[in-house]
Design a protein around this motif. Structure first.
Motif, PDB file in Angstrom:
ATOM      1  N   VAL A   1       2.660  -4.822   2.689  1.00  0.00           N
ATOM      2  CA  VAL A   1       1.581  -5.374   3.504  1.00  0.00           C
ATOM      3  C   VAL A   1       1.557  -6.894   3.446  1.00  0.00           C
ATOM      4  O   VAL A   1       1.255  -7.562   4.432  1.00  0.00           O
ATOM      5  CB  VAL A   1       0.226  -4.793   3.056  1.00  0.00           C
ATOM      6  CG1 VAL A   1      -0.896  -5.330   3.915  1.00  0.00           C
ATOM      7  CG2 VAL A   1       0.251  -3.278   3.130  1.00  0.00           C
TER       8      VAL A   1
ATOM      9  N   ALA B   1      -2.652 -10.780  14.504  1.00  0.00           N
ATOM     10  CA  ALA B   1      -3.005  -9.506  15.118  1.00  0.00           C
ATOM     11  C   ALA B   1      -3.640  -8.586  14.086  1.00  0.00           C
ATOM     12  O   ALA B   1      -3.472  -8.774  12.882  1.00  0.00           O
ATOM     13  CB  ALA B   1      -1.757  -8.854  15.705  1.00  0.00           C
ATOM     14  N   SER B   2      -4.355  -7.597  14.578  1.00  0.00           N
ATOM     15  CA  SER B   2      -4.941  -6.589  13.719  1.00  0.00           C
ATOM     16  C   SER B   2      -3.824  -5.873  12.951  1.00  0.00           C
ATOM     17  O   SER B   2      -2.804  -5.517  13.517  1.00  0.00           O
ATOM     18  CB  SER B   2      -5.717  -5.619  14.595  1.00  0.00           C
ATOM     19  OG  SER B   2      -6.190  -4.566  13.845  1.00  0.00           O
ATOM     20  N   GLY B   3      -4.001  -5.723  11.641  1.00  0.00           N
ATOM     21  CA  GLY B   3      -2.991  -5.060  10.822  1.00  0.00           C
ATOM     22  C   GLY B   3      -1.943  -6.000  10.259  1.00  0.00           C
ATOM     23  O   GLY B   3      -1.031  -5.563   9.570  1.00  0.00           O
ATOM     24  N   SER B   4      -2.083  -7.301  10.524  1.00  0.00           N
ATOM     25  CA  SER B   4      -1.068  -8.241  10.051  1.00  0.00           C
ATOM     26  C   SER B   4      -1.235  -8.580   8.565  1.00  0.00           C
ATOM     27  O   SER B   4      -0.361  -9.205   7.975  1.00  0.00           O
ATOM     28  CB  SER B   4      -1.101  -9.521  10.891  1.00  0.00           C
ATOM     29  OG  SER B   4      -2.387 -10.090  10.856  1.00  0.00           O
ATOM     30  N   GLY B   5      -2.361  -8.190   7.971  1.00  0.00           N
ATOM     31  CA  GLY B   5      -2.522  -8.389   6.529  1.00  0.00           C
ATOM     32  C   GLY B   5      -3.562  -9.438   6.142  1.00  0.00           C
ATOM     33  O   GLY B   5      -3.678  -9.779   4.972  1.00  0.00           O
ATOM     34  N   LYS B   6      -4.352  -9.904   7.116  1.00  0.00           N
ATOM     35  CA  LYS B   6      -5.321 -10.971   6.834  1.00  0.00           C
ATOM     36  C   LYS B   6      -6.370 -10.525   5.813  1.00  0.00           C
ATOM     37  O   LYS B   6      -6.615 -11.208   4.825  1.00  0.00           O
ATOM     38  CB  LYS B   6      -6.023 -11.401   8.135  1.00  0.00           C
ATOM     39  CG  LYS B   6      -5.077 -11.779   9.267  1.00  0.00           C
ATOM     40  CD  LYS B   6      -5.824 -12.161  10.532  1.00  0.00           C
ATOM     41  CE  LYS B   6      -6.672 -11.058  11.146  1.00  0.00           C
ATOM     42  NZ  LYS B   6      -5.923  -9.920  11.675  1.00  0.00           N
ATOM     43  N   SER B   7      -6.969  -9.350   6.072  1.00  0.00           N
ATOM     44  CA  SER B   7      -8.010  -8.874   5.148  1.00  0.00           C
ATOM     45  C   SER B   7      -7.439  -8.608   3.772  1.00  0.00           C
ATOM     46  O   SER B   7      -8.073  -8.913   2.758  1.00  0.00           O
ATOM     47  CB  SER B   7      -8.637  -7.581   5.669  1.00  0.00           C
ATOM     48  OG  SER B   7      -9.313  -7.824   6.863  1.00  0.00           O
ATOM     49  N   THR B   8      -6.238  -8.050   3.742  1.00  0.00           N
ATOM     50  CA  THR B   8      -5.624  -7.742   2.451  1.00  0.00           C
ATOM     51  C   THR B   8      -5.411  -9.017   1.656  1.00  0.00           C
ATOM     52  O   THR B   8      -5.683  -9.067   0.450  1.00  0.00           O
ATOM     53  CB  THR B   8      -4.296  -7.003   2.658  1.00  0.00           C
ATOM     54  OG1 THR B   8      -4.533  -5.864   3.480  1.00  0.00           O
ATOM     55  CG2 THR B   8      -3.706  -6.564   1.338  1.00  0.00           C
TER      56      THR B   8
ATOM     57  N   TYR C   1       0.886  -1.163   0.000  1.00  0.00           N
ATOM     58  CA  TYR C   1       0.000   0.000   0.000  1.00  0.00           C
ATOM     59  C   TYR C   1       0.918   1.205   0.000  1.00  0.00           C
ATOM     60  O   TYR C   1       1.533   1.504   1.014  1.00  0.00           O
ATOM     61  CB  TYR C   1      -0.909   0.022   1.229  1.00  0.00           C
ATOM     62  CG  TYR C   1      -2.220  -0.720   1.012  1.00  0.00           C
ATOM     63  CD1 TYR C   1      -3.098  -0.322   0.006  1.00  0.00           C
ATOM     64  CD2 TYR C   1      -2.573  -1.800   1.815  1.00  0.00           C
ATOM     65  CE1 TYR C   1      -4.298  -0.996  -0.193  1.00  0.00           C
ATOM     66  CE2 TYR C   1      -3.771  -2.479   1.605  1.00  0.00           C
ATOM     67  CZ  TYR C   1      -4.624  -2.070   0.602  1.00  0.00           C
ATOM     68  OH  TYR C   1      -5.802  -2.727   0.404  1.00  0.00           O
TER      69      TYR C   1
HETATM   70  N1  LIG Z   1      -6.797   0.718   1.718  1.00  0.00           N
HETATM   71  C1  LIG Z   1      -5.625   0.763   2.392  1.00  0.00           C
HETATM   72  N2  LIG Z   1      -4.746   1.763   2.173  1.00  0.00           N
HETATM   73  C2  LIG Z   1      -3.578   1.809   2.826  1.00  0.00           C
HETATM   74  N3  LIG Z   1      -3.186   0.917   3.752  1.00  0.00           N
HETATM   75  C3  LIG Z   1      -4.021  -0.096   4.032  1.00  0.00           C
HETATM   76  C4  LIG Z   1      -5.272  -0.230   3.367  1.00  0.00           C
HETATM   77  N4  LIG Z   1      -5.898  -1.330   3.839  1.00  0.00           N
HETATM   78  C5  LIG Z   1      -5.050  -1.869   4.757  1.00  0.00           C
HETATM   79  N5  LIG Z   1      -3.935  -1.142   4.873  1.00  0.00           N
HETATM   80  C6  LIG Z   1      -2.800  -1.444   5.742  1.00  0.00           C
HETATM   81  O1  LIG Z   1      -2.349  -2.747   5.447  1.00  0.00           O
HETATM   82  C7  LIG Z   1      -2.030  -3.443   6.634  1.00  0.00           C
HETATM   83  C8  LIG Z   1      -2.807  -4.717   6.738  1.00  0.00           C
HETATM   84  O2  LIG Z   1      -4.184  -4.416   6.886  1.00  0.00           O
HETATM   85  P1  LIG Z   1      -5.306  -5.521   6.933  1.00  0.00           P
HETATM   86  O3  LIG Z   1      -5.096  -6.447   5.815  1.00  0.00           O
HETATM   87  O4  LIG Z   1      -6.603  -4.832   7.005  1.00  0.00           O
HETATM   88  O5  LIG Z   1      -4.978  -6.245   8.303  1.00  0.00           O
HETATM   89  P2  LIG Z   1      -5.889  -7.213   9.180  1.00  0.00           P
HETATM   90  O6  LIG Z   1      -7.083  -7.600   8.379  1.00  0.00           O
HETATM   91  O7  LIG Z   1      -5.012  -8.359   9.492  1.00  0.00           O
HETATM   92  O8  LIG Z   1      -6.244  -6.459  10.396  1.00  0.00           O
HETATM   93  C9  LIG Z   1      -2.291  -2.487   7.793  1.00  0.00           C
HETATM   94  O9  LIG Z   1      -1.081  -1.903   8.171  1.00  0.00           O
HETATM   95  C10 LIG Z   1      -3.200  -1.457   7.196  1.00  0.00           C
HETATM   96  O10 LIG Z   1      -2.988  -0.205   7.807  1.00  0.00           O
END
Ligand SMILES: Nc1ncnc2c1ncn2[C@@H]1O[C@H](COP(=O)(O)OP(=O)(O)O)[C@@H](O)[C@H]1O
Ligand SMILES: [Mg+2]
Lengths: 249, 283
Positions: A20, A39-46, A15
């Motif tokens: 990420v 943990a939150s922010g580890s990249g699972k959703s991405t 990003y």
């Molecule tokens: N749309 C976005 N733009 C910029 N950074 C993002 C975006 N979405 C997620 N991130 C960053 O990517 C990292 C992983 O996010 P995310 O995949 O949401 O983590 P998780 O689902 O594990 O909590 C985080 O540091 C988050 O701040």
């Protein structure tokens, strides 16, 4: 050797300047359920969003039955039919009834007859005990009911894979069980799933394999019995320790 | 969930105030309003200038005589209003959509939309009415209507569309990102996403603002009187020029006022219902 249903190959995603996802590899076989924890922010959703082609990635490949989802051989409509995605915040369309939410993609994207689409939708709604709400609008339903409709909507095209991103995280505690039960039933019916979850007990019960993500890497990957009782990596141990201290395992 | 508990005290009796109890607040507000109004009326009428004011503004005979003309002018106002409003709602939505399109092939549409909105939101509506209403008929363009009424209405439509497009755009921006993600996950294309997910919610979000725009246009149709359209204001002015008395203007004013009330009440009702819906959603 059979081709995995879903295959993630050295997936890398930035990003902006932030790395990420760092060269992620993961295979999910047919009928397999893989849970992603971390943990939150580890990249699972991405990772889930890349696998569902909701966001672009920088390097690597995602293969569905051996076919690159970003290639010409995988038309957008086919990918959308074969991969269902469910979100934390349900994201039902509030100006449409439950039935219209469920039949929208079959009718408008896949050109299924209304009658056919509706009868399949009603079958699925009945399966998830939501049939009495077919004509209701989403804001009349509880969070748990909305999430069940969202699952039905993702299932309406009879997908090969379901991607679920923290589907119970927005729910009141007493509503979580019902949604988790639905997912267990899906597993029993043979659905291939990638599930991001904070519910460790649920992951333990439903997953064939659990992946622990930390700072964009899969640090550890094992069957739940092994990963939860005997984690090898120090970072997994720390994470699970924190979860136990929070009383969530 | 009904809980059976025989030891619990009985529920409170439903509140059923007697007729006199229910009437008391109504009576109190009626009396206090009446007292205030009476005081103001007395004060105004007892002033030395009152007879002159009444002669200039509320001359019953002039009002009665001017009513048919002003009313037929007002009927024209209402027709222009309805037609213009319908066109505005459609044109401005088209501009808002054009502005929101992504992808390089839509760059010309985006550019055109931004240009249109920026220019016509910045120019006073009255100036536009004068420019188009006087200017274009004078050009005698072949194949174009030559009526001032047509071009004046076009001027109103342009002016209001630029403004309303921004209202729609605000509504579209306020639609949650998750809605677009869901639409994408389902395979909807850009236009289907707008058609089924974004626009219906955007309209719902900005309905009060759209209604306010309609209320405002209802009055601004009177701008066309400056280019000689015989609307209520123009008719009233013609009578004033003959009688040297402003009572005909008061007739027009009263007609505008009466016409504005239903829409204003509807806006209130809608906003209240909307607030209730939002409250439901956050359960
Ligand atoms: N749309 C976005 N733009 C910029 N950074 C993002 C975006 N979405 C997620 N991130 C960053 O990517 C990292 C992983 O996010 P995310 O995949 O949401 O983590 P998780 O689902 O594990 O909590 C985080 O540091 C988050 O701040
Ligand atoms: Mg997440």
């Amino acid at each position: 050797m059979t081709v995995p249903r879903l295959q993630v190959k050295s997936l890398t995603k930035y990003y902006g300047q932030t790395l990420v996802l760092h060269s992620i590899d993961l295979d999910i076989a047919e009928h397999e359920v893989v849970c992603l924890i971390g943990a939150s922010g580890s990249g699972k959703s991405t990772m889930l969003r890349c696998a569902g082609r909701l966001v672009e990635y920088d390097h690597g490949q995602i293969l569905l039955d051996g076919v690159d989802i970003a290639s010409e051989e995988m038309p957008e409509a086919e990918l959308r039919r074969r991969v269902g995605i469910v979100f934390q915040s349900y994201n039902l369309f509030p100006t449409m009834t439950v039935l219209d939410n469920v039949t929208l993609a079959p009718r408008k994207v896949h050109k299924t007859d209304r009658a056919v689409a509706e009868s399949r939708a009603r079958e699925l709604l009945e399966l998830l005990e939501m049939d009495e709400f077919a004509d209701a609008y989403p804001d009349r339903l509880s969070g748990g009911q909305q999430q069940r409709v969202a699952i039905v909507r993702a299932m309406a095209t009879n997908p090969d894979v379901l991607l679920l991103d923290e589907v119970t995280a927005a729910l009141d505690p007493e509503l979580i069980g019902g949604v988790l039960k639905v997912i267990s039933d899906l597993k029993a019916s043979g659905m291939t799933m990638m599930i991001v979850t904070h519910e460790m007990g649920f992951a333990k019960e439903v997953a064939d394999r659990v992946c622990f993500l930390d700072e964009g890497r899969i640090v550890e990957e094992a069957p739940p019995a092994e990963l939860f009782s005997d984690p090898k990596e120090p970072r997994t141990q720390q994470f699970l320790q924190r979860i136990i201290e929070a009383g969530r395992l | 969930m009904a809980v059976q508990d025989h030891d619990a005290p009985p529920p409170p009796a439903p509140l059923k105030p007697s007729t006199s109890e229910r009437l008391r607040p109504v009576l109190i507000s009626a009396i206090s309003t009446g007292v205030v109004v009476a005081a103001v009326v007395l004060l105004v009428r007892s002033s030395e200038q009152w007879p002159a004011v009444q002669r200039q503004f509320f001359n019953w005979q002039v009002m009665k005589d001017s009513f048919p003309k002003v009313r037929s002018g007002f009927w024209l106002n209402m027709r222009i209003w309805v037609i213009a409003e319908i066109v505005i709602l459609a044109v401005s939505l088209a501009f808002a959509v054009m502005r929101s399109l992504t992808g390089p092939i839509f760059a010309p549409l985006r550019f055109f939309s931004v240009l249109f909105i920026d220019i016509f939101r910045g120019v006073p509506g009255l100036l536009l009415v004068l420019l188009l209403g006087f200017g274009l008929p004078a050009l005698q363009l072949p194949g174009f209507p030559k009526s001032a009424l047509f071009w004046g209405t076009v001027a109103l439509v342009i002016s209001y569309s630029a403004y309303t497009a921004e209202v729609y755009r605000a509504g579209m921006t306020s639609v949650h990102d998750g809605q677009r993600a869901a639409a994408k996950a389902l395979g909807l294309n850009q236009f289907q996403t707008l058609r089924y997910a974004v626009i219906p919610q955007a309209i719902r979000n900005v309905m009060p603002a759209l209604l306010n725009g309609a209320v405002s246009l209802q009055k601004d149709v009177a701008l066309l009187s400056v280019i000689g359209i015989r609307d209520a204001v123009r008719e009233a002015q013609i009578i004033k020029d003959r009688t040297f008395n402003y009572s005909s203007f008061m007739v027009a004013a009263i007609l505008f006022l009466i016409a504005s009330i239903p829409l204003a009440r509807f806006t209130d009702w809608y906003s209240a219902r909307d607030a209730e819906r939002r409250l439901q959603q956050t359960r």
